[in-house]
Design an enzyme around this catalytic site. Sequence first.
Site, PDB file in Angstrom:
ATOM      1  N   LYS A 132       7.210-154.766   5.416  1.00  0.00           N
ATOM      2  CA  LYS A 132       6.478-155.029   6.659  1.00  0.00           C
ATOM      3  C   LYS A 132       6.528-153.771   7.525  1.00  0.00           C
ATOM      4  O   LYS A 132       7.480-153.005   7.340  1.00  0.00           O
ATOM      5  CB  LYS A 132       7.005-156.239   7.411  1.00  0.00           C
ATOM      6  N   TYR A 216       8.946-158.367  14.399  1.00  0.00           N
ATOM      7  CA  TYR A 216       9.985-159.362  14.113  1.00  0.00           C
ATOM      8  C   TYR A 216       9.940-160.501  15.128  1.00  0.00           C
ATOM      9  O   TYR A 216      10.085-161.670  14.776  1.00  0.00           O
ATOM     10  CB  TYR A 216      11.377-158.726  14.134  1.00  0.00           C
TER      11      TYR A 216
END
Lengths: 376, 376
Positions: A132, A216
């Site tokens: 990511k 996140y």
Amino acid sequence: MHLTRRDFSKLTAMGITAELLSSKPAFPAQPSGKKVGYAIIGLGRIADLHMQGIHASPNSKVTALVSGHREKAEKYAAQYGIAASSIYSYETMDKLRANSAVDATYVCLPNSMHAEYTIRSAKAGKHVFCEKPMSTSVTDAEAMIAACKSANVKLMIGYRCHYETTNLAAIKLIRDGALGKVRSIQSAFGFNAGANEWRLSMPLAGGGPLMDVGIYCLNATRYLTGEEPAAFSAYSTNDPQDPRFNHPNSVEEDLVWTTKFPSGIVASCSTSYGANMQGYYRVYGSKGWLQVTEAFSYQGLHLTAEYERDAEKEADRTVHLDQLNPEKIPHQFVNEADHFSRCILTGQTPQSPGEEGLRDMQYIQQIYKSAGIKMA
Amino acid sequence: MHLTRRDFSKLTAMGITAELLSSKPAFPAQPSGKKVGYAIIGLGRIADLHMQGIHASPNSKVTALVSGHREKAEKYAAQYGIAASSIYSYETMDKLRANSAVDATYVCLPNSMHAEYTIRSAKAGKHVFCEKPMSTSVTDAEAMIAACKSANVKLMIGYRCHYETTNLAAIKLIRDGALGKVRSIQSAFGFNAGANEWRLSMPLAGGGPLMDVGIYCLNATRYLTGEEPAAFSAYSTNDPQDPRFNHPNSVEEDLVWTTKFPSGIVASCSTSYGANMQGYYRVYGSKGWLQVTEAFSYQGLHLTAEYERDAEKEADRTVHLDQLNPEKIPHQFVNEADHFSRCILTGQTPQSPGEEGLRDMQYIQQIYKSAGIKMA
């Protein structure tokens, strides 16, 4: 539900992972013996952790390396018993197609290179695990999904927290109704970036702290609520006196945003490259709250919670949890490798497929738009 | 600056208070012996605490009571040695003008009554201490300031945290540059409101959790930064299944907002009547961070901080603070009484005058507007 230490460790079972996040049944047992072979593309810090995770998992092994640094590759090849013929450069990596010891690739390159190397991996007929953020644009994310679909290979995005014990315990508490109706979430994650880093340049990085670490918090608000955001509002600022952030190509320094979810849950989040922000979230519900500190770290995650429940004795009516997760590096990376290998071996779709990464890219685009930031 | 326990207790000196928040010189010593006499208007829970504070302060005393409950008033009159002739009803309170033992009033009524009783106090020639939120509209706040100015009496709004040791220690750390450049703040404060409370009704309360408790977060972002907000963005939600919040006259249930300050500091805050949110803030700067939990409580405030500083030995370069404030109820109320009495005795303007309350009312109006909430 009162989650005991024993319950807590039970959650490491990967069947629970899949059930919690996707409401799908647990994975069937995998065919025994077979190990999925991985080619690691890019040998930076995160690659080292992923190799440790793959090596320690029961169903995965490192079988090839792709790197611009031959010496570094040879060092890792010696460590993991990889043949010299299975070390590739970025120029030769398309020859992976012919390497039957390689079932999948791990794309551990800087963000702006994720798209190219995911697509090249797919074209070489390999399944792809990509770190990511999935990409630096929505268009790239869509192209990556299309390439993997067209090559009939699986694509998993490295959302570690989807496979991490404490985050799963927090999700389970919420899904079990321990907090009652969730109403509001706060989260933050940021750090003080070093001068002259590539991550400070919008053309190189494709985005600032939101794309790097704020993602996140964004992803957490989604897995904690189990909902997709309905609207975003954001502000960003750059210190005009800070040479890291006062040039036209600079990424954002600080960004705060609020989110509204369809059920009525609201969230407020902060990210920064100008200040250290320990990653955390707090979830507030009608019956109580929970907090995870070091929520996005590789270890040291700490869950605290306090909530009311029905109980005969008054002393039992308030539950206090205080659980420091004892799991150490590379535990989370083992979980990721184990999950993707199971998917490959059993034909399942990963819990965090390309579509999950695409959604975050779309939300990042919306947040940047609200803050008046033009993506590269 | 490394704030030791000794430094910490030194901050209780009120001279420091004034200096920290207003950059004005410390107050001159007050004329000795004289005590300011107060009439308490409204005898609810907060009035009880204020009376304890006034009684324990060196320069203040309770000399009259205004209440709709004669019996309750007589109980307090006996406790504080107040003559029966100094007990008033809401109808007779204007006779306070003739009572020379009363220098000032403490307005401890529900929010929507603050304006009327502040203005009546001013017309009776008495200085006014009014609880926060100052009023339920900008117009009322302006009228209160005008009435006190016209009567040549002082007006102080009950912003406890401006006079509270741990909040002042946090401000001092920031002003001394311990955290470097402040970049971002997060704060929350909320609670689960009981059914059928007057506070759930917009016409009665004039606003929801933002006006009641979110105002602490709003005010904190201002005193922590020392700046006035440049812009606000907000979302609010009400649970359509919750009878407390699903009717047309309901106040907001949950509200999150972000603020942008002129220097580039950003803040994100949350408040709620649908979930318990322990009051707290975190301040993130270029050199470190600080957190205060129970930040807006009457006691139990807890400051933690971690920041880098110049030091010869490497071991001294990171400062860790962990300070639980040992002060107990009614300490904060003593500080408020002491400050206002000094102002009256020495002719100074209070650190939190009517104009401070007016600003928050203006900001609350902006936040509600952004969230699409119509104020009463």
